[in-house]
Design a protein around this motif. Structure first.
Motif, mmCIF file in Angstrom:
data_model
loop_
_atom_site.group_PDB
_atom_site.id
_atom_site.type_symbol
_atom_site.label_atom_id
_atom_site.label_comp_id
_atom_site.label_asym_id
_atom_site.label_seq_id
_atom_site.Cartn_x
_atom_site.Cartn_y
_atom_site.Cartn_z
ATOM 1 N N LYS A 82 0.965 -1.346 0.082
ATOM 2 C CA LYS A 82 -0.011 0.003 -0.033
ATOM 3 C C LYS A 82 0.818 1.225 0.160
ATOM 4 N N LYS A 83 1.972 1.246 0.744
ATOM 5 C CA LYS A 83 2.884 2.099 0.763
ATOM 6 C C LYS A 83 3.658 2.255 -0.712
ATOM 7 N N LEU A 86 1.030 4.451 -2.876
ATOM 8 C CA LEU A 86 0.966 5.730 -2.460
ATOM 9 C C LEU A 86 2.248 6.590 -3.244
ATOM 10 N N LYS A 87 3.197 6.047 -3.124
ATOM 11 C CA LYS A 87 4.618 6.378 -3.665
ATOM 12 C C LYS A 87 4.608 6.601 -5.185
ATOM 13 N N MET A 138 1.563 7.037 -6.593
ATOM 14 C CA MET A 138 0.630 7.978 -6.909
ATOM 15 C C MET A 138 1.360 9.500 -6.952
ATOM 16 N N LYS A 139 2.204 9.498 -5.977
ATOM 17 C CA LYS A 139 2.844 10.709 -5.554
ATOM 18 C C LYS A 139 3.786 11.136 -7.037
ATOM 19 N N ARG A 167 3.521 14.144 -9.292
ATOM 20 C CA ARG A 167 4.570 15.263 -9.428
ATOM 21 C C ARG A 167 4.923 15.295 -10.769
ATOM 22 N N ALA A 185 -3.141 8.238 -11.055
ATOM 23 C CA ALA A 185 -3.403 8.226 -9.505
ATOM 24 C C ALA A 185 -4.750 7.927 -9.104
ATOM 25 N N TRP A 201 -5.408 4.686 -6.708
ATOM 26 C CA TRP A 201 -6.167 5.151 -5.405
ATOM 27 C C TRP A 201 -7.204 3.710 -5.375
#
Lengths: 85, 215
Positions: B173-174, B177-178, B180-181, B185, B195, B199
């Protein structure tokens, strides 16, 4: 755990459909295809066709977008992204 | 119980082809960690074969690649391999990662009802990923699909490397998210679409059963 699953169900209306059509048109480049569910890979044009039809896969796409929008507006996305530093 | 993994690699359509290609990373890490690996390719990925192999090998980690429903995990030609109220109990003492749609909604819970130390990690929503059509004939070179499939691979990879099911689930899950970032960006034309789909997978990824299970 089951409560979270119940909250995943979203009542879809016409306004949501139009919103998601606009989002897909603006945000999905034509070189990308989406794999979702048992429906195989879909081009942007196919995604839009399913959303407009309002069939099973169209509803899944709408739900996914609306869920994301709600998570963004509630701050849930930001909190999650900040949590990974 | 022997340290081993059973993995289904059906490859009967574009989606399962992608999942199977990107499973190569899992297989390589299993091999380098001396984990026995029983692969069920193509038509081998069926119910009868799966049950025979699981009974014979007793491997603890099961990785399903394929389509699914709330009540079933499918193999080749979308035929159910594990189905609720039929044979879900076969997973009760296993660590299962189901890279399929929806199966954590109901089947996952049913399989862990008489939990014998097992754990089920899967999705309570349709698993999604984008592909770059430019690389349709060569999925391994697709720059977009890894954003989705590499975090997903982290689940079995973490377990192979000795992590608990909870650690594997949260590492994955982490990683979502990375990515997604990373996508946001870049602010490219596809960033928001990527993204949003990431999600979906983050939100839908679910762990049921023993959080401390290890291989």
């Amino acid at each position: 755990m089951r409560e979270k699953e119940n909250s995943k169900k979203i009542e879809i209306n016409e306004e949501m459909k139009e919103l998601v059509i606009a989002r897909v048109e603006a945000q999905v480049p034509s070189n990308l295809s989406l794999s979702i569910g048992n429906f195989g890979r879909m081009s942007k044009a196919k995604m839009l066709e399913h959303i407009r039809k309002g069939d099973g896969i169209g509803k899944k796409i709408i739900e996914s977008h609306i869920r994301f929008l709600r998570a963004q507006s509630s701050g849930e996305v930001t909190r999650a992204l900040v949590s990974v530093g | 119980m022997k340290k081993g993994i059973i993995i289904t690699l059906p490859r009967h359509d574009d989606v399962t082809e992608y999942l199977s290609v990107f499973s190569k990373e899992i297989l390589e890490i299993a091999e380098s960690n001396n984990i026995l690996c029983r692969k069920l390719f193509d038509k081998e990925a069926n119910k009868e074969n799966f049950e025979r192999v699981i009974n014979k090998t007793n491997h603890k980690l099961i990785v399903f690649n394929g389509h699914g429903t709330e009540n079933s995990i499918c193999g080749y030609a979308d035929e159910p391999i594990v189905k609720e109220k039929a044979n879900e109990q076969i997973l009760s003492d296993k660590i299962t990662y189901a890279r399929t749609c929806d199966s954590a909604s109901s089947l996952g819970h049913a399989s862990m009802q008489n939990n014998k130390g097992g754990c089920f990690i899967g999705y309570s929503l349709p698993f999604q990923f984008y592909c770059d059509e430019t690389w349709k004939g060569n999925p391994a070179k697709d720059p977009v699909a890894p954003l989705f499939l590499e975090p997903s691979n982290l689940i079995p990879i973490s377990i192979i490397k000795g992590r608990t099911t909870s650690e594997a689930h949260f590492s994955s899950k982490k990683a979502i998210l990375k990515n997604m970032k990373k996508a946001l960006r870049r602010a490219d034309s596809d960033s928001l679409a990527i993204a949003e789909a990431l999600w979906n997978n983050y939100y839908g990824q679910t762990l049921i059963g023993n959080k401390k299970a290890e291989l």
